[in-house]
Structures are given as structure tokens and as C-alpha cells.
Scaffold this active site. Sequence first.
Site, mmCIF file in Angstrom:
data_model
loop_
_atom_site.group_PDB
_atom_site.id
_atom_site.type_symbol
_atom_site.label_atom_id
_atom_site.label_comp_id
_atom_site.label_asym_id
_atom_site.label_seq_id
_atom_site.Cartn_x
_atom_site.Cartn_y
_atom_site.Cartn_z
ATOM 1 N N GLY A 41 0.829 -1.207 0.000
ATOM 2 C CA GLY A 41 0.000 0.000 0.000
ATOM 3 C C GLY A 41 0.856 1.246 0.000
ATOM 4 O O GLY A 41 2.053 1.181 -0.311
ATOM 5 N N ASN A 42 0.272 2.373 0.331
ATOM 6 C CA ASN A 42 1.040 3.616 0.412
ATOM 7 C C ASN A 42 0.417 4.539 1.466
ATOM 8 O O ASN A 42 -0.614 4.222 2.039
ATOM 9 C CB ASN A 42 1.141 4.294 -0.958
ATOM 10 C CG ASN A 42 -0.219 4.642 -1.520
ATOM 11 O OD1 ASN A 42 -0.919 5.499 -0.999
ATOM 12 N ND2 ASN A 42 -0.620 3.941 -2.589
ATOM 13 N N TYR A 43 1.049 5.681 1.686
ATOM 14 C CA TYR A 43 0.672 6.559 2.804
ATOM 15 C C TYR A 43 -0.496 7.500 2.517
ATOM 16 O O TYR A 43 -0.803 8.367 3.334
ATOM 17 C CB TYR A 43 1.875 7.423 3.206
ATOM 18 C CG TYR A 43 2.989 6.652 3.869
ATOM 19 C CD1 TYR A 43 2.767 5.953 5.046
ATOM 20 C CD2 TYR A 43 4.270 6.638 3.317
ATOM 21 C CE1 TYR A 43 3.793 5.262 5.661
ATOM 22 C CE2 TYR A 43 5.304 5.946 3.922
ATOM 23 C CZ TYR A 43 5.061 5.262 5.094
ATOM 24 O OH TYR A 43 6.070 4.588 5.710
ATOM 25 N N ALA A 88 -3.979 7.556 -4.951
ATOM 26 C CA ALA A 88 -2.580 7.125 -5.088
ATOM 27 C C ALA A 88 -2.616 5.627 -5.398
ATOM 28 O O ALA A 88 -2.664 4.796 -4.490
ATOM 29 C CB ALA A 88 -1.823 7.413 -3.799
#
Length: 257
Positions: free
Chosen positions: A63-65, A131
Site C-alpha cells: 500500500g502507500n501513505y 494514489a
Amino acid sequence: NIIEPASGYLASGLEGKGRMEEPENILAYLERYFDRTSDLSGKSVLITAGPTYEKIDPVRFIGNYSSGKMGYALAEECASRGANVTLVSGPVALSAKSSNINVVSVESAREMLDECQKVFPTSDISIMCAAVADYAPANPSDHKIKREKQDVPTITLVKNPDIAATLGKEKRPEQVLVGFALETDNEAVNASEKLTRKNLDMIVLNSLRDKGACFGTDTNKVSIIRSDKSRTDFALKDKSEVAGDIIDEILKILGKV
Ligand code: CTP
């Protein structure tokens, strides 16, 4: 609620100047206020927001932030201006407030694309704020991957679909498609290249070098680049105000198509 901004205006006029504001100024203010609450009425808006999670096994993901705050702020801004909003959202800790926002929750890029394609043909404006993970594990495991005694596991990745580029190919001339670009260097050149490659009408650039413009913050500092490559730089603002600036720019494009 109709009375509130007007009385607020009168009160501040009285406080600040000790007399009532000129009637024509009050009228101009009210005209601007009511324009802003209806300038997207009858329009359908598609927004993607948040990160995507790409499954490794039942308990792990890539995943990402991304917090989703910018996408949710855009959804609220569009709804407050009278639009019907479909918000295709990756996993975030936020909820939509306006009843004009239909939240469609997804996890992976593949699911996000599928949901976007359902509503894109009837959307007047589409804003790609998510994102999206560029890669996903090729063979997610059905069971929890156990720790190996000697070997470190290797996760083979496959490319995810590019949602913005896919919609860019399907876009009709009267539809407006907006992307975001989060860059760390060579910002304007990279953003312009993305705008062309994905067939966008406008791209919102934020640089990770700007303080207060990174994942999770309540503020953002953006530049807008249009398809003729003209550019406007905005100051650091609250994400809800940035959303207002972005929608104002989209309305200028809509006025031309
Ligand atoms: N985007 C998308 N689907 C993807 C990747 C990106 O819809 N698989 C959209 C984002 O929502 C954003 C724009 O494309 O509006 C640019 O995203 P970004 O991650 O900056 O671009 P990439 O094409 O992934 O380029 P890179 O990672 O090389 O910077």
C-alpha cells in the site's frame, strides 16, 4: 443556512466599519455565494481517492501513505456546489458528510478501475486523486505465508492498470478528466508529460519538496497545468480551499467545451 452567510457578512461589516455595507455590495456577495452553491448543479462527478491495497496474503498487502483527505475534500466541495458525486475510495479512515456523495469502497487498483468504468460514461467531470499502486503481487496467497526457515520469500509483481490513462482513452470531447501528480523532482516536466500521456485536460501538481504538502496533512500547495501547458501556482492552503481552487479551474475548462 441561507441566512447565515448574509448575516455574517452584515455583522462583520457593522463590526469592522461601524456602518452597514452598501446594498449593491451585499447583493454582489449574495450573487457570488449562490453561484457557488449551484455552479455544478446537474453535473455528475467521479472522484478517486485514497491508496490502493494490493493483496499479498489474507493479512498483508502492498500500500502507500495516502490519507484520502484531498479526494474527500474535492468530493465535499463538488457536492456543496450541487453536483452528484461518486467517490471511488480506497481504504481510508474518513467518511463523506454530504448526502450527494455516493461512496464506493474498493481495495485494489483493479477494483477501482472496474468501479470507475461503471460510472465514467455518464460523468461530466472525473478527478483522479487516488494514489494507485503501480504493481500488485502476481499470485496472492489464499493462506497466510509462513515464515521460511532459511529462505527469504520473493514476491513477483505484475503491472496494475493505469486508471487515468484508461479513462483518457475512453473520454468524449465534452468530458473533463483531471489528474494529480505527486513529484519529488523535475516536477513540472514530469507532470506535463503525464498530462499528455494520459490524455488529461488538467493536472494538479504537488511537490513533496513543499512543506505542508505531503501525505496526511490538512494543507496542500498545488500548481495547475492545463492542456495548453499554461500553469498557475497557488499558495499553501487548507485542503478544502485547494479543492475550491481546483473546481474553479475545472469550471473554466467546462465553459470552453
Ligand atoms: N493513476 C491512475 N492509475 C494508476 C496510476 C496513477 O489512475 N495505476 C493516476 C493518479 O490518480 C494520478 C495520475 O494518474 O491522477 C498520476 O499518478 P502518479 O502515480 O503520479 O503517476 P504514475 O503514472 O504512476 O507515474 P510515476 O509513478 O512514474 O510517477
